[in-house]
Design an enzyme around this catalytic site. Structure first.
Site, PDB file in Angstrom:
ATOM      1  N   ASP A   1      -4.611   0.888  -3.148  1.00 45.22           N
ATOM      2  CA  ASP A   1      -4.432  -0.552  -3.406  1.00 45.22           C
ATOM      3  C   ASP A   1      -4.288  -1.345  -2.114  1.00 45.22           C
ATOM      4  O   ASP A   1      -4.688  -2.509  -2.056  1.00 45.22           O
ATOM      5  CB  ASP A   1      -3.149  -0.818  -4.219  1.00 45.22           C
ATOM      6  CG  ASP A   1      -3.125  -0.116  -5.556  1.00 45.22           C
ATOM      7  OD1 ASP A   1      -4.203   0.172  -6.094  1.00 45.22           O
ATOM      8  OD2 ASP A   1      -2.008   0.139  -6.054  1.00 45.22           O
TER       9      ASP A   1
ATOM     10  N   HIS B   1      -0.329   2.048  -5.208  1.00 45.41           N
ATOM     11  CA  HIS B   1      -1.074   3.283  -4.915  1.00 45.41           C
ATOM     12  C   HIS B   1      -1.604   3.155  -3.489  1.00 45.41           C
ATOM     13  O   HIS B   1      -1.935   2.049  -3.036  1.00 45.41           O
ATOM     14  CB  HIS B   1      -2.319   3.455  -5.766  1.00 45.41           C
ATOM     15  CG  HIS B   1      -2.145   3.399  -7.251  1.00 45.41           C
ATOM     16  ND1 HIS B   1      -2.036   2.238  -7.954  1.00 45.41           N
ATOM     17  CD2 HIS B   1      -2.125   4.409  -8.172  1.00 45.41           C
ATOM     18  CE1 HIS B   1      -1.948   2.518  -9.255  1.00 45.41           C
ATOM     19  NE2 HIS B   1      -1.997   3.820  -9.416  1.00 45.41           N
TER      20      HIS B   1
HETATM   21  C1  XUL Z   1      -2.492   3.602 -15.923  1.00 38.73           C
HETATM   22  C2  XUL Z   1      -1.190   3.366 -15.302  1.00 38.73           C
HETATM   23  C3  XUL Z   1      -1.153   3.449 -13.835  1.00 38.73           C
HETATM   24  C4  XUL Z   1       0.092   4.066 -13.302  1.00 38.73           C
HETATM   25  C5  XUL Z   1       0.063   4.322 -11.826  1.00 38.73           C
HETATM   26  O1  XUL Z   1      -2.508   3.589 -17.296  1.00 38.73           O
HETATM   27  O2  XUL Z   1      -0.237   3.056 -15.970  1.00 38.73           O
HETATM   28  O3  XUL Z   1      -1.317   2.173 -13.355  1.00 38.73           O
HETATM   29  O4  XUL Z   1       1.197   3.272 -13.577  1.00 38.73           O
HETATM   30  O5  XUL Z   1      -0.964   5.142 -11.458  1.00 38.73           O
END
Ligand code: XUL
Ligand code: CO
Length: 436
Positions: free
Chosen positions: A104, A101
């Site tokens: 991150d 993300h």
């Molecule tokens: C949350 C989840 C996230 C997504 C990316 O449950 O799975 O980590 O993969 O936002």
């Protein structure tokens, strides 16, 4: 400082099932060919940035437990130390992909302006790390759920100003994903749902979510981002209800808003469990509906009703899922992303290796078992035989020509009296178990 964080661990090698080296793969032999592709090509494994490098072990009851050097540094300095540590880990582990993300990888930001500047500032060093190590981006995504402005959602927020802020993040992360050669772009709608219908206009919020997605689709075409956009279904947590609750729900949503051309799903094991569905169902449904994209590999705890994101190590479950993947040609742009985290008490650097090595071996073993099951042919032959009537005269008549009238007449005139046949579930379950 962080440069030496994983120095004690040699690059992880395949050493075979007999090894007792806990830092070696026992089943994942990346160049081994299985049904015409290498294990690495089949599995396309990816390490996620958030659980292993951004999270410090905090939970709702207590503070972080991990003593990672980069968490002691602030701002850009902390982001760069984290980048060093992450790529050092990616390299020593030897898997081809990673996923992240925006938040991150960058220095923390308060305002949108700060956000765009901080993300922009880390992209040069990030791109350089990718070039230096050869690691590839499986997918990028914007975090539209952590900052307090998103407490009532990103795209589905009652306030259009929040929607506009979400657009800033999505545009910048789509640009970054394109620049870094990412294979997919993901939306996980963590807060795209509601906590109570007493304060929520459900129909309007679904329209808003679709609006964001169609803007993203247009932008994807505008900038020439090649891979698909993936929605990651989850029924709830953190919200009481999430609009993308499972694969079938997402399909209906995409169909309704005319998004099927460009949007597929990223299916997460633990999310399927939370939706009350087995993973092989979600994967089989996605292939049947033509929207299979990628997998977030993890598992829940059988007794806990929340998203524990543990490393996926149930061999039967993996094998049953892998059977559907092999039957349908596996991944195109997707891969197995380890959206998995070590437990809060697993505080050592080596625990990150144990989690990923075990997770990787479990996937490799599942791949081998599923391939052996398909090569044996008994399970496929049983299904083929079970539906054989549909390729016969009556089956073709029903599929192509019959009306309710003509069919009912035919059934009566031929005196049809079909004989029940066993579904052989126990035989098939035992057959699969014998291969695991
Ligand atoms: C949350 C989840 C996230 C997504 C990316 O449950 O799975 O980590 O993969 O936002
Ligand atoms: Co996920």
């Amino acid at each position: 400082m962080s440069k030496d964080y994983y120095a004690g661990v040699e690059p992880v090698q395949y050493k075979g099932p007999e090894t007792d080296d806990p830092f070696a793969f026992r089943y994942y032999d990346k160049d081994r060919v299985v049904m015409g592709k290498t294990m690495e090509e089949h599995l396309r494994p990816s390490v996620c940035y958030w659980h292993s490098f951004a999270w410090n072990g905090f939970d709702v009851f207590g503070a972080g437990t991990f003593d990672r050097p980069w968490h002691k540094l602030d701002g850009q300095e902390g982001a760069e130390a984290k980048l060093d540590a992450a790529f050092e880990f990616f390299s020593r582990l030897g898997l081809p992909f990673f996923a992240f993300h925006d938040v991150d990888v960058m220095a923390p930001a308060e305002t949108m302006k700060e956000h765009t500047e901080n993300l922009a500032r880390i992209l040069d060093p990030l791109e350089a790390k990718m070039e230096e190590t050869g690691k590839k981006l499986l997918w990028g995504t914007a975090n539209l759920f952590s900052h307090p402005r998103y407490m009532a959602g990103g795209a589905t927020n009652p306030d259009p100003e929040v929607f506009a802020c979400a657009a800033v993040q999505v545009r910048q992360m789509m640009d970054a994903t394109k620049r870094l050669g990412g294979a997919n772009y993901v939306f996980w709608g963590g807060r795209e749902g509601y906590d109570t219908l007493l304060n929520t206009d459900l129909g309007r919020e679904m329209d808003q979510y679709a609006r964001m997605l169609s803007m993203a689709v247009d932008y994807k075409h505008k900038i020439g981002l090649s891979g698909p956009i993936l929605i990651e279904p989850k029924p709830h947590e953190p919200t009481k209800h999430q609009y993308d609750r499972d694969v079938a729900t997402v399909y209906g949503f995409l169909e309704r808003y005319d998004l099927l051309e460009d949007v597929k799903v990223n299916i997460e094991t633990n999310h399927a469990t939370l939706a009350g569905l087995p993973m092989d169902h979600e994967v089989a449904a996605a292939y049947a509906l033509g929207i299979f994209g990628s997998v977030d590999a993890n598992r829940g705890d059988p007794q806990n009703g929340w998203d524990t994101d543990q490393f996926w190590n149930d061999p039967v479950d993996i094998t049953r899922t892998m059977i559907h993947m092999l039957r349908n040609g596996g991944f195109e742009t997707g891969g197995f992303n380890f959206d998995s985290k070590v437990r809060r008490q697993s505080i050592d650097a080596e625990d990150l290796y144990f989690g990923h090595i075990g997770g990787m071996d479990a996937l490799a073993k599942g791949l081998l078992s599923a391939a052996a099951i398909l090569e044996n042919g008994e399970a496929d032959a049983f299904i083929k035989e079970r539906y054989a009537g549909w390729d016969g005269d009556l089956g073709r008549f029903i599929r192509n020509d019959a009306t309710l009238d003509s069919l009912a007449d035919r059934a009566l005139s031929e005196n049809l009296d079909p004989k029940p046949r066993s579904g052989r579930q126990e035989r098939l379950e035992t057959f699969v178990a014998n291969y695991v």
